[in-house]
Enzyme design. Structure first.
Site, mmCIF file in Angstrom:
data_model
loop_
_atom_site.group_PDB
_atom_site.id
_atom_site.type_symbol
_atom_site.label_atom_id
_atom_site.label_comp_id
_atom_site.label_asym_id
_atom_site.label_seq_id
_atom_site.Cartn_x
_atom_site.Cartn_y
_atom_site.Cartn_z
ATOM 1 N N HIS A 67 60.562 31.934 24.451
ATOM 2 C CA HIS A 67 60.280 33.210 23.768
ATOM 3 C C HIS A 67 58.792 33.334 23.414
ATOM 4 O O HIS A 67 58.434 34.010 22.464
ATOM 5 C CB HIS A 67 61.142 33.363 22.502
ATOM 6 C CG HIS A 67 62.570 32.974 22.704
ATOM 7 N ND1 HIS A 67 63.533 33.850 23.156
ATOM 8 C CD2 HIS A 67 63.200 31.768 22.576
ATOM 9 C CE1 HIS A 67 64.691 33.207 23.273
ATOM 10 N NE2 HIS A 67 64.514 31.939 22.931
ATOM 11 N N SER B 195 31.902 42.656 32.073
ATOM 12 C CA SER B 195 32.126 44.054 31.710
ATOM 13 C C SER B 195 30.793 44.783 31.742
ATOM 14 O O SER B 195 29.751 44.214 31.437
ATOM 15 C CB SER B 195 32.726 44.124 30.310
ATOM 16 O OG SER B 195 32.466 45.380 29.725
ATOM 17 N N LYS C 89 31.870 39.614 27.808
ATOM 18 C CA LYS C 89 33.152 39.507 28.496
ATOM 19 C C LYS C 89 33.101 38.689 29.776
ATOM 20 O O LYS C 89 32.183 38.782 30.561
ATOM 21 C CB LYS C 89 33.668 40.916 28.859
ATOM 22 C CG LYS C 89 34.193 41.717 27.694
ATOM 23 C CD LYS C 89 35.462 41.139 27.075
ATOM 24 C CE LYS C 89 36.691 41.348 27.920
ATOM 25 N NZ LYS C 89 37.233 42.703 27.812
ATOM 26 N N GLU D 123 44.626 38.754 37.419
ATOM 27 C CA GLU D 123 45.111 40.099 37.087
ATOM 28 C C GLU D 123 45.477 40.861 38.356
ATOM 29 O O GLU D 123 46.514 41.528 38.429
ATOM 30 C CB GLU D 123 44.026 40.896 36.351
ATOM 31 C CG GLU D 123 43.739 40.417 34.956
ATOM 32 C CD GLU D 123 42.536 41.160 34.390
ATOM 33 O OE1 GLU D 123 42.727 42.289 33.907
ATOM 34 O OE2 GLU D 123 41.407 40.633 34.459
#
Ligand code: ARG
Length: 465
Positions: free
Chosen positions: A164, A285, A291, A298
């Site tokens: 979980h 970024s 970043k 992804e």
């Protein structure tokens, strides 16, 4: 009509038609600009067919010689980029056949004896896909080896195992990586099983009913290294279940890649800080200078959706089709091609990406100490002292609640405090409350103990050798 009729006239099939199709319809129905990538399979299939026609004396030896010579030249033309693909000639099959006829005359026109584009295209896709499956299989092997490498290097590193997505029990990093080795090994197995059903020969089924020429289909199958012939001509020219099966196996494989990607992304998040991914797989970024984004995982997660979509496309494509061949089937190629491209690129990148993961053992162990991950170990300890498991569970829950209140780990509670929860708790409890004690005790076959992990790594390495 001249002997070169096939590449001279605007449409390839017949003198029957009185009106040319519009440019839009030509474009709509043509497949050459994508199916030309099967040219090697198309030539191989044609050569095997022609060789058999000659052996069966359906065409002459000199026709066979001409066909072989013509195909050799066509192969060179395609490889060098000199071959001129024509939209008017619809697909890869008619383009190559027309060029052959242009080069060698009547022998080229005899090639299609006892054959139809329906059994030809089914053969081409199968040959093409079979070879691609072998490449995918090889890449899956490389990915498993890369995962085994990183598992071996960090077999003893401890991180929190989740259920979980909550801290559950400590596990070893090697064990965690081996979970993916298992998944990809099943994917490789699935690919092998799909390959057996892909590698069957439709040629000889002709348009749909078989043919009156005395073809030797088994001979063609042997020439093409196929595992036998398709035994029903209607089925052979029409079903694309082998493509659906491949897309299903590819989808499952991508789902595994996607799960790994998701974990890498989470682990790279600053709140976890479990790993770093090499810069060559990340970008920055344009607005936030600090970043570093895990782009490759992804995108792999994103591309999984596209591969699963292709599976849906193929299933739906087949769903309403009556026997036998229908032009709908031409739509099988682009999803199949894109599936193969996506899977191969993804696997290639992941072989490298996995090799470039930096494991931050300290952060992992620190996190494993946070969530009372050894509570089960304390319960097991009490069971070994004679308590029924349910009572032990209850006792430990109370101890955990107390520790949470104090803001300390179970292993930080002094012995006299622990003994208030149960008098049988003794000094030796601390060895099970440590992360190392916990993982080392999980010696079941397939368990997380470093010893078991090393055993599994060896087993996999032997299997893949
Ligand atoms: N380009 C077609 C395909 O991909 C080849 C078979 C066409 N057959 C036909 N009778 N139109 O399926």
């Amino acid at each position: 009509m001249s002997t070169n009729q096939l590449d001279q006239k605007s449409q390839a099939w017949s003198a029957l038609f009185s009106e040319p199709v519009s440019d839009l319809v030509k474009r709509y129905t043509a497949s050459v600009f994508f199916d030309k990538r099967m040219w090697q399979a198309d030539i191989a299939g044609s050569l095997a067919h022609a060789e058999m026609l000659a052996a069966q004396k359906i065409i002459s030896q000199s026709d066979w010689d001409d066909i072989r010579r013509g195909m050799t030249q066509i192969r060179q033309e395609i490889e060098s980029g000199a071959f001129e693909w024509k939209l008017e000639l619809e697909d890869v099959h008619l383009n190559i056949e027309a060029r052959l006829t242009h080069l060698v005359g009547d022998a080229g026109k005899r090639l299609h004896t006892g054959r139809s584009r329906n059994d030809q295209v089914a053969t081409d896709i199968r040959l093409w896909l079979r070879d691609e499956i072998d490449l995918v299989y090889g890449l899956l092997r490389q990915l498993q080896l890369a995962l085994l490498d990183i598992a071996a290097r960090h077999a003893d590193v401890i991180l929190p195992g989740f259920t979980h997505l909550q801290v559950a029990q400590p596990v070893t990093f090697g064990h965690h990586m081996l979970a993916y080795v298992e998944m990809f090994s099943r994917d490789a197995e699935r690919m092998q099983e799909v390959r057996r059903r892909v590698n069957r020969l439709p040629l000889g089924s002709a348009a749909l009913a078989g043919t009156s020429y005395p073809l030797d289909r088994e001979r063609v199958a042997r020439t093409l290294d196929m595992d036998g012939v398709c035994n029903n001509s209607l089925d052979a020219v029409s079903d694309r279940d082998f493509a659906m099966e491949f897309a299903a196996a590819a989808s499952i494989l991508m789902v595994h890649v996607s799960r790994l990607s998701e974990e890498l992304i989470i682990w790279m998040n600053q709140s976890f800080g479990f790993i770093d991914i090499a810069d060559r797989f990340c970008t920055g970024s344009s607005i936030m200078p600090q970043k570093k984004n895990p782009d490759v995982p992804e995108l792999a997660r994103g591309k999984t959706g596209r591969v699963v979509g292709h599976l849906m496309g193929l299933l739906t494509l087949m769903k309403g089709q009556p026997l036998a061949y229908n032009h709908d089937n031409q739509e099988d190629k682009e999803p199949l091609f894109d599936t193969v491209d996506t899977v191969k690129d993804t696997l290639r990148i992941f072989v490298d990406l996995v090799g470039g993961i930096t494991v931050k053992a300290e952060a992992m162990e620190k996190a494993a100490l946070k969530g009372y991950a050894t509570a089960t170990d304390l319960a097991d300890y009490l069971v070994k002292k004679g308590l029924p498991f349910r009572d032990a569970h209850e006792t430990v829950a109370k101890a955990v609640r107390y520790a949470i209140g104090k803001g300390v780990d179970l292993s930080e509670l002094p012995l006299n405090v622990l003994q208030e929860f149960h008098p049988d708790i003794a000094q030796d409890v601390y060895s099970v409350l440590t992360l190392q004690g916990s993982v080392e005790s999980r010696q079941t076959l397939g368990g997380t103990a470093p010893e078991q992990v090393r055993y599994q790594i060896e087993r996999h390495r032997t299997r893949l050798a």
